[in-house]
Scaffold this motif. Sequence first.
Motif, PDB file in Angstrom:
ATOM      1  N   TRP A   1      13.987 -12.034 -17.933  1.00 21.30           N
ATOM      2  CA  TRP A   1      13.416 -12.965 -18.910  1.00 21.30           C
ATOM      3  C   TRP A   1      12.448 -12.249 -19.862  1.00 21.30           C
ATOM      4  CZ3 TRP A   1      12.817 -13.709 -13.574  1.00 21.30           C
ATOM      5  CH2 TRP A   1      11.580 -13.391 -13.041  1.00 21.30           C
TER       6      TRP A   1
ATOM      7  N   ILE B   1      19.318 -18.632 -22.927  1.00 22.98           N
ATOM      8  CA  ILE B   1      19.588 -17.218 -22.632  1.00 22.98           C
ATOM      9  C   ILE B   1      20.596 -16.654 -23.624  1.00 22.98           C
ATOM     10  CG2 ILE B   1      20.668 -15.666 -20.957  1.00 22.98           C
ATOM     11  CD1 ILE B   1      19.430 -17.475 -18.756  1.00 22.98           C
TER      12      ILE B   1
ATOM     13  N   GLY C   1      20.360 -13.134 -16.033  1.00 19.43           N
ATOM     14  CA  GLY C   1      19.870 -14.476 -16.354  1.00 19.43           C
ATOM     15  C   GLY C   1      20.931 -15.542 -16.120  1.00 19.43           C
TER      16      GLY C   1
END
Length: 212
Positions: free
Chosen positions: A161, A175, A207
């Motif tokens: 992240w 994302i 992610g």
Amino acid sequence: MTVEAYPLQWPQGWPRTPSHQQQRGWQFKQARYATPGQNWSGVTGRGLVTFAKARDQLYEELRKLGAGKVVVSTNHKPDRYGIPTESKRSVGDEGVAIYFQLKGRPMAMACDRFDNAAANMRSLGLAIEAMRQLERHGGGTMMERAFTGFVALEAPGKSWWDVLQVRPDATADAIEANFRRLARDRHPDRGGSNAAMAELNEARAAGLAARQ
């Protein structure tokens, strides 16, 4: 401890505030810096904390504290001097982390309680100001104890992240959106590098895997 001002590097072990629990930044209306009923811009009524003012106040509080080797880490790109400047585009994760040395010890503090970086910086500035009050009123030992919990034991690593500049609870759509935005700058054909693009691809994969 090696820390980058950009992108945001969140301190290890520091809890994150879920998006749905974040508060609106206007709660930090700057009455203390303006005449009653006015915010920083001089406009009557509620208003968001300005990014530049909150940033400058944070640096000033750190200076008064006697902090050295200060790094303010955000997802807003810094200028050539390493000072964060407000982005015109959404950065996804508006958290703010600060790293500094105090009496030879590495320290770290962070805030993502609010939905914009300006309010998070102002919150950190107010926290430091409150701690300085202890020393001002003869409570130097208490101030040192108050800062004990902020000792940075090790430098933060880059999580997926951090690389994608989104929150840890970001959706798959967020994302993908940030991946595409960042890929425009990091692709080798656009002035980036193979290493930067590989890092971005790995972060995207991690992610999306976390969302399954």
